[in-house]
Design an enzyme around this catalytic site. Structure first.
Site, PDB file in Angstrom:
ATOM      1  N   GLY A  80       0.824  -1.202   0.000  1.00  0.00           N
ATOM      2  CA  GLY A  80       0.000   0.000   0.000  1.00  0.00           C
ATOM      3  C   GLY A  80       0.857   1.251   0.000  1.00  0.00           C
ATOM      4  O   GLY A  80       2.052   1.205   0.305  1.00  0.00           O
ATOM      5  N   GLY A 129       0.083  -5.024   0.669  1.00  0.00           N
ATOM      6  CA  GLY A 129      -1.115  -4.899  -0.149  1.00  0.00           C
ATOM      7  C   GLY A 129      -1.053  -5.706  -1.435  1.00  0.00           C
ATOM      8  O   GLY A 129      -2.094  -6.085  -1.984  1.00  0.00           O
ATOM      9  N   GLU A 152       4.875  -5.445   7.504  1.00  0.00           N
ATOM     10  CA  GLU A 152       4.276  -4.304   8.190  1.00  0.00           C
ATOM     11  C   GLU A 152       4.894  -3.995   9.548  1.00  0.00           C
ATOM     12  O   GLU A 152       4.916  -2.829   9.974  1.00  0.00           O
ATOM     13  CB  GLU A 152       2.765  -4.519   8.337  1.00  0.00           C
ATOM     14  N   ASP A 160      -1.887  -6.865   7.363  1.00  0.00           N
ATOM     15  CA  ASP A 160      -3.323  -6.688   7.170  1.00  0.00           C
ATOM     16  C   ASP A 160      -3.774  -7.361   5.870  1.00  0.00           C
ATOM     17  O   ASP A 160      -3.307  -8.443   5.549  1.00  0.00           O
ATOM     18  CB  ASP A 160      -3.699  -5.202   7.256  1.00  0.00           C
TER      19      ASP A 160
END
Length: 354
Positions: A80, A129, A152, A160
């Site tokens: 992301g 992501g 992350e 996530d």
């Protein structure tokens, strides 16, 4: 690039920008993440584009399967666009970050429940992501170039995009190692983790596409049989299962780090140093989230991800981690806690009440 590829007309989704491009290739819907200078990092525009076009193709009778890949040589997707999220958080617009994650997780859920074959070409870098838009697909093709990670904890966040759903089901404690270290693993490891279905040569992209044009519903075994295996692709995770399973067992993150540190295997000691350098808050919350994910559906994990996202958006380690890794690049984050042993249990549990 194949002859057929040259004939394709790549266009943005209607009303969207060029962050993702699309083409109709016979009965295949081709989606290409198109921010190569950023290793195709997913900004909000990319996510909105994917949601719109994937939704349209799901209902389009001309499209029998969707194939996702990434522009450029470096990989499918680096994750992301966390620099933009950090800027929103620092400007007091935490809800903007949470809205981004809500939209992103909706795409992850769409991929997982897609009514047609969804093929992800997981060549090169596939992180964060990028895992979310590939590992939930129905046919996930890794290569000898694949570098897969959920990194992350490096930036004061947590794995996530539903990634913990896969990692919680991985054999032994292999998923725990990947989640708590944030370290990249190879294509053969992606198979071990249940995040890929077949390992194919990176040069077989065109042959895979030709097979899918003829057989949009081809299985992983059929693809592997048609294009063969890359050479010399052993799994590091499989080779290191003994100390990984021994050290990462249980729910006590401080005990895990202690076992890694004291293990005779140098790789375990290296993992202890790696985990010790990550955000202690991130590592502690990640372990709790991973253990909870073991009994959850993907939808439940994504809902947990959104609650945790709201917590992390307001936690100083996220802005600091992104600063140290991606903005100033000094790689010397100043975390809130000195070690995982210093993170209070009640602080970890409170993260899930967001």
């Amino acid at each position: 690039m194949s002859h057929g590829e040259e004939q394709l007309s790549w266009e943005p989704a209607p009303g969207q920008g060029a962050e993702v491009l699309y083409a109709v290739d016979g009965t295949l819907g081709r989606a290409r993440l198109n921010r190569p200078r950023a290793i195709n990092a997913l900004d909000r525009a990319s996510i909105d584009s994917l949601h719109q076009q994937l939704t349209a193709w799901a209902q389009d009778d001309r499209i029998d399967a969707v194939v996702l890949d990434g522009a450029g040589e470096r990989g499918l997707c680096a994750g992301g666009d966390v620099r933009a999220l950090r800027e929103a958080v620092l400007a007091g617009r935490q809800e903007e970050a949470v809205d981004y994650w809500r939209a992103e997780y909706a795409v992850n859920a769409l991929v997982a429940s897609y009514p047609k074959p969804y093929v992800a070409w997981m060549d090169g870098i596939v992180m964060g992501g990028g895992v979310g838009v590939s590992a939930h697909g129905s046919l996930r093709l890794a290569t000898e170039r694949t570098r897969l990670a959920m990194p992350e904890v490096v930036i004061g966040f947590f794995p996530d995009v539903g990634g913990l759903h896969r990692l919680a089901q991985a054999p032994g404690e292999t998923g725990t190692h990947v989640a708590l270290t944030g370290e990249p693993v190879g294509g053969a490891d992606a198979l071990v983790l249940g995040m890929a279905d077949a390992l194919v040569p990176s040069h077989a992209h065109d042959r895979v596409l030709q097979l899918l044009r003829d057989r949009p519903g081809a299985t992983a075994a059929q693809v592997a049989e048609a294009v063969g295996q890359p050479e010399a692709t052993s799994s590091w995770l499989a080779e290191n299962r003994a100390w990984i399973d021994r050290c990462y067992a249980g729910d006590d993150v401080a005990a895990i780090v202690q076992r890694l540190r004291e293990d005779p295997d140098p790789a375990a000691q290296a993992a202890a140093r790696t985990v010790g350098a990550r955000s202690p808050f991130s590592v502690a919350v990640t372990l709790e989230a991973l253990r909870r994910a073991a009994s959850m559906s993907l939808e439940e994990v994504l809902a947990q991800d959104l609650r945790l996202g709201a917590t992390f958006a307001g936690h100083p380690d996220f802005a600091e981690g992104v600063r140290a890794q991606l903005v100033d690049k000094d790689r010397t984050p100043r975390w809130t806690h000195g070690s995982v042993a210093e993170v209070p249990r009640e602080e970890v549990l409170a993260a899930f009440d967001g």
